[in-house]
Enzyme design. Sequence first.
Site, mmCIF file in Angstrom:
data_model
loop_
_atom_site.group_PDB
_atom_site.id
_atom_site.type_symbol
_atom_site.label_atom_id
_atom_site.label_comp_id
_atom_site.label_asym_id
_atom_site.label_seq_id
_atom_site.Cartn_x
_atom_site.Cartn_y
_atom_site.Cartn_z
ATOM 1 N N ARG A 299 7.532 -2.997 -5.608
ATOM 2 C CA ARG A 299 6.344 -3.673 -6.097
ATOM 3 C C ARG A 299 6.425 -3.885 -7.612
ATOM 4 O O ARG A 299 7.191 -3.230 -8.295
ATOM 5 C CB ARG A 299 5.073 -2.936 -5.693
ATOM 6 N N LYS B 200 -6.611 -2.770 -5.713
ATOM 7 C CA LYS B 200 -7.905 -3.392 -5.494
ATOM 8 C C LYS B 200 -9.036 -2.355 -5.462
ATOM 9 O O LYS B 200 -10.152 -2.641 -5.885
ATOM 10 C CB LYS B 200 -7.876 -4.206 -4.191
ATOM 11 N N GLU C 76 -4.937 -8.604 2.520
ATOM 12 C CA GLU C 76 -6.180 -8.150 3.142
ATOM 13 C C GLU C 76 -7.315 -8.679 2.262
ATOM 14 O O GLU C 76 -7.308 -8.457 1.047
ATOM 15 C CB GLU C 76 -6.220 -6.623 3.188
HETATM 16 P P1 ATP Z 1 -3.755 -2.945 -3.247
HETATM 17 O O1 ATP Z 1 -3.051 -1.647 -3.109
HETATM 18 O O2 ATP Z 1 -3.873 -3.442 -4.624
HETATM 19 O O3 ATP Z 1 -5.042 -2.998 -2.531
HETATM 20 P P2 ATP Z 1 -2.413 -4.037 -1.076
HETATM 21 O O4 ATP Z 1 -0.961 -3.819 -0.937
HETATM 22 O O5 ATP Z 1 -3.306 -3.220 -0.271
HETATM 23 O O6 ATP Z 1 -2.778 -3.985 -2.587
HETATM 24 P P3 ATP Z 1 -2.534 -6.415 0.398
HETATM 25 O O7 ATP Z 1 -3.604 -7.404 0.410
HETATM 26 O O8 ATP Z 1 -2.338 -5.595 1.602
HETATM 27 O O9 ATP Z 1 -2.783 -5.533 -0.857
HETATM 28 O O10 ATP Z 1 -1.166 -7.062 -0.054
HETATM 29 C C1 ATP Z 1 -0.667 -8.288 0.384
HETATM 30 C C2 ATP Z 1 0.814 -8.318 0.132
HETATM 31 O O11 ATP Z 1 1.062 -8.180 -1.263
HETATM 32 C C3 ATP Z 1 1.532 -7.192 0.821
HETATM 33 O O12 ATP Z 1 2.653 -7.722 1.483
HETATM 34 C C4 ATP Z 1 1.931 -6.269 -0.280
HETATM 35 O O13 ATP Z 1 3.140 -5.647 0.013
HETATM 36 C C5 ATP Z 1 2.044 -7.203 -1.472
HETATM 37 N N1 ATP Z 1 1.785 -6.495 -2.722
HETATM 38 C C6 ATP Z 1 0.704 -5.736 -3.027
HETATM 39 N N2 ATP Z 1 0.817 -5.194 -4.251
HETATM 40 C C7 ATP Z 1 1.992 -5.624 -4.758
HETATM 41 C C8 ATP Z 1 2.693 -5.412 -5.994
HETATM 42 N N3 ATP Z 1 2.193 -4.642 -6.966
HETATM 43 N N4 ATP Z 1 3.887 -6.012 -6.158
HETATM 44 C C9 ATP Z 1 4.402 -6.807 -5.196
HETATM 45 N N5 ATP Z 1 3.804 -7.046 -4.020
HETATM 46 C C10 ATP Z 1 2.613 -6.467 -3.788
HETATM 47 MG MG MG Z 2 -3.223 -3.011 1.729
#
Ligand code: ATP
Ligand code: MG
Length: 578
Positions: free
Chosen positions: A276, A286, A51
């Site tokens: 994760r 984020k 995102e």
């Molecule tokens: P945040 O919680 O930091 O905002 P998010 O999961 O909302 O992260 P996205 O942009 O939706 O961020 O994530 C893109 C991809 O990265 C998703 O498929 C998510 O599962 C993966 N991802 C996010 N954080 C991790 C992590 N700590 N380890 C592995 N994969 C991750």
């Molecule tokens: Mg997300």
Amino acid sequence: MSSANKETDGKPGPDASEGAGRSLDFVRKIVAEDNASGKWDGRVVTRFPPEPNGYLHIGHAKSICLNFGIAAENNSVCHLRFDDTNPEKEETEYVESIQADVHWLGWDWGKNLFYASDYFEQMYEYAVQLIKAGKAFVCDLTADQVRHSRGTLTTPGKDSPFRNRSIEENLDLFQRMRAGEFDEGTKTLRAKIDMASPNLNLRDPVMYRILKAHHHRTGDKWCIYPMYDYAHCISDSIEHITHSICTLEFEDHRPLYDWFLNELDVYHPQQIEFARLNLTYTVMSKRKFLELVRGGHVSGWDDPRMPTISGFRRRGYTPESIRDLCSRVGVAKNDSVVDFAMLEHCLREDLNKRAPRMMAVLRPIKVVLTNYPEGQTEEMDAVNNPEDPSAGTRKVPFSRVLYIEQDDFREVPPPKFYRLSPGREVRLRYGYFITCQEVVKDSAGNVVEVHCTYDPATRGGDSPDGRKVKATIHWVSAEHAINAEVRLYDHLFRKEDPDDVAEGQTYLDNLNPNSLEVLTDCRLEPSLADAKPGAPVQFERLGYFCADPVDSRPGKPVFNRTATLKDTWAKIAKTGGR
Ligand code: ATP
Ligand code: MG
């Protein structure tokens, strides 16, 4: 291999060979089984779906390496898809930084760059299809009311009073939602599933909400926006993804992913969840990064203390070291926290091979060689990297007045201090043996100069008579050295788990007040004047550094310390325990 895969120009990334030799993780096993059974006609298409609401962090690197890695190993493609369904939080700046970060990590999506917002029209049509099938309805409850009627894990939710609207009325209202007739928060489109489902995600989840917000790509075309769960499965379906790999928190959402695609009776990828990446001394969200940036706790998303990819890059980390970490951590189903020291270990292993060694004095004290001819300069030969003979040698100027580290001199040496002190002889790396004869103090009694004599017979640092000294120290020639600012970093948080807080506190209370130390009076050997921003160097005995890509200027260099030389992880790994 299908023709759809062949026509792509997505290049396989570095992991095709990096992962070789390791046993298959459970996701790769599923892919291999599917290939063997012909489930997807031999196709493998993955995607990384960020995102664009912030910069990528090192957790994302794990997902990137997994998705792009699997595609590369199967000679196939991984899509980069921006999941841009929330216009209030998303910006073009983030879209650009995410692309730069994925490229820097070594991956390429070729022409497979997609945006969920490109599918808004198709998503709308599918929603109409669900309404017509009696599987979705327009609901007038507010967000609060929806939350209150949802029930709990142990009690069922309550049906919305609008659940049984006629299909005609739903179609009319949904069309008018799109046309902008209603205010934000007054209506949603909800899936009609089961308010008593033990899985809360299936209790008539919201599919669309009204948001009169400008979208960074679709502008003002839309005032209704799809929710993640609805948009994500449809995007995967449209792109004919085979394996939709995401993190464990989406496991409970999988039944909803499957429900939408089953009800729509469209192409249906398999969602697979993995654990994760979490790191000690690090937050991985984020939302929190945005707080750190907006609150002025760091200088920006790419502050070298930030666990963002751009922060690590600026700090001097290499893509190889981050990919190595992801590969060592592996892919599993149980959440764990990886020691930050392990990442530093991967970094040192990489930098040790490639970083040329130079001399720099961070906290200088002047040394005058009283028997060295005034005005004379010699060019000493220095080895660029003992680990890599092909890196060659360079010349380092030597003269009568030098700088050494304050730490390498003690007027009154404590026990086991073998470096310079009155009467003591030490070796100057690539220089000469010198002996301290006298100290010069200012009126306050501080040592400001150390007067030494040198032994001309020891040029290059070798003693012809086999005389031993117990210490070798580094130095720079005062006349030739360049001045620089050097920034030393420590963990951004002082606790292993920054979220471990007392009542009434937040992770911000765990910020490490000493995470940045700026030294403004450092002296570097002259060849460092040409250091390429971001390129790693080792300052002998001090650690790995790089010229800061943002603030360093010709004539006004600024260096970041990437890492110290001490490798705690290597010790941990050797003794097999913590
Ligand atoms: P945040 O919680 O930091 O905002 P998010 O999961 O909302 O992260 P996205 O942009 O939706 O961020 O994530 C893109 C991809 O990265 C998703 O498929 C998510 O599962 C993966 N991802 C996010 N954080 C991790 C992590 N700590 N380890 C592995 N994969 C991750
Ligand atoms: Mg997300």
